[in-house]
Design an enzyme around this catalytic site. Sequence first.
Site, short mmCIF file in Angstrom:
data_model
loop_
_atom_site.label_atom_id
_atom_site.label_comp_id
_atom_site.label_asym_id
_atom_site.label_seq_id
_atom_site.Cartn_x
_atom_site.Cartn_y
_atom_site.Cartn_z
CB THR A 36 20.83 -20.75 1.51
OG1 THR A 36 20.04 -21.64 2.31
CG2 THR A 36 21.70 -19.94 2.45
CG ASP B 2 18.50 -23.66 4.80
OD1 ASP B 2 17.29 -23.66 4.55
OD2 ASP B 2 19.24 -24.64 4.59
CG LEU C 17 4.06 -25.91 -0.87
CD1 LEU C 17 2.80 -25.94 -0.01
CD2 LEU C 17 3.68 -25.81 -2.33
O1 F6P Z 1 19.35 -25.85 1.87
C1 F6P Z 1 18.06 -25.43 1.65
C2 F6P Z 1 17.08 -26.51 1.98
O2 F6P Z 1 15.85 -26.07 1.48
C3 F6P Z 1 16.98 -26.90 3.45
O3 F6P Z 1 16.18 -26.04 4.19
C4 F6P Z 1 16.41 -28.28 3.34
O4 F6P Z 1 16.71 -29.07 4.47
C5 F6P Z 1 17.11 -28.81 2.15
O5 F6P Z 1 17.39 -27.71 1.32
C6 F6P Z 1 16.34 -29.82 1.37
O6 F6P Z 1 17.13 -30.20 0.31
P1 F6P Z 1 16.69 -31.07 -0.92
O7 F6P Z 1 15.82 -30.25 -1.79
O8 F6P Z 1 17.97 -31.43 -1.58
O9 F6P Z 1 15.95 -32.25 -0.36
#
Ligand code: F6P
Length: 415
Positions: free
Chosen positions: A144, A146, A302
């Site tokens: 991830t 994150d 991005l």
């Molecule tokens: O979990 C990774 C992430 O990129 C987060 O940083 C972000 O809030 C989320 O996914 C966005 O998710 P999605 O692509 O499902 O909108």
Amino acid sequence: MKEIRGNVIVGQSGGPTAVINSSLVGVYKTARDRGAKIVYGMLHGIQGLLESRVVDLSDHIKSDLDIELLKRTPSSYLGSCRFKLPEIHEDQEIYKKIFHILDDMEIEYFFYIGGNDSMDTIKKLSDYSILNGSRIRFMGVPKTIDNDLAATDHTPGYGSAAKYIGSITKEVIRDGLVYDQQNVTLIEIMGRNAGWLTGAAALAKCEDCEGPDMIFLPEIPFDIEEFMNKIAGLHKQKKSVVVAISEGIRVEDGRYVCELTDNVDYVDAFGHRQLTGTARYLASRIARETGCKTRAIEFSSLQRCASHMVSRVDITEAYQVGGAAVKAAFEGETGKMVILKRISDDPYICVTDIYDVHKVANIEKKVPREWINEAGDYVTEEFLNYLRPLIQAELTPIMTDGLPRHLYCKNNKNQ
Ligand code: F6P
């Protein structure tokens, strides 16, 4: 002679990264090298598996060039999902269906590459498997941008996203200096409820760049009035102000700042609200209240798939965690996730280990308070010391006609 193993299946889940396919290659190659008969890929994770949407990966990865291309291809080759399995006691039917499909395909090893929601899937499937005497082994492969997975020093995907954020933050700062006029640029960075990625904007502060002026992480409640005063204070000293803001900052009462805009309604299966619009909201407020020129830049998707600027450390570790998951499962482990353990910062040494997935699933690892400055508007040197080894070195894309070339999945209906 290598031992002949049963069939393997691998899936990708959650948000994409620039290096998640390197983990897919790590699983595929290690499984094949160690005697797996067939390595299947689930299209769109567990959601696709429920409809038996699978491919034989050997039909897709046919040469060394395919392996090199796939490693360098961003986003999830097999497609992804955000699909929450019910608790086992709530609905056994869905588990029966999954195990029926897996048994029909003679699967013995199941790998899922994902973040904490995906580890929830591994936890439930391995629990069901043990309760019902199945011999299938379930392993989690961490991923991830994150970086909010518990137990592991960091997650594959984070280093490359951080490298990209540090680099483009430098470019945004340069751009802001072009006119001799007051302006504020607000950069919005992903990461949900953890500030690891937003903190990476501080990488821009180096010999040739003064870095962003402030950095706001979700770990600290966000005070809008105080923020406005700080912007005014900065404008007394300089014309161009650049601030990095996490998509997940919340005001004191717990509401996300982006919820104040009232324009985001989408909530996924895990109950996660789509976080977007924070920088826009704050930029409009500054423009309205001060008349200053503002710009809101949402790095958005991005920052997840910038494979033209991957960290070599990151893409190598992404491969290693895939391989380590296979090795552990073939040795009999189940219900575990591979973790990265840092042995030293300088020289940077990191090894893989495995960890009980029950202690990882659904837990968000936050930036420690002591890695954020006292004022709550920047990260500390300790944060940067932790991060810097993860962004080192590059892996050049394979270029065709001036652009990076990717391997794409022809069976994925969405492509
Ligand atoms: O979990 C990774 C992430 O990129 C987060 O940083 C972000 O809030 C989320 O996914 C966005 O998710 P999605 O692509 O499902 O909108």
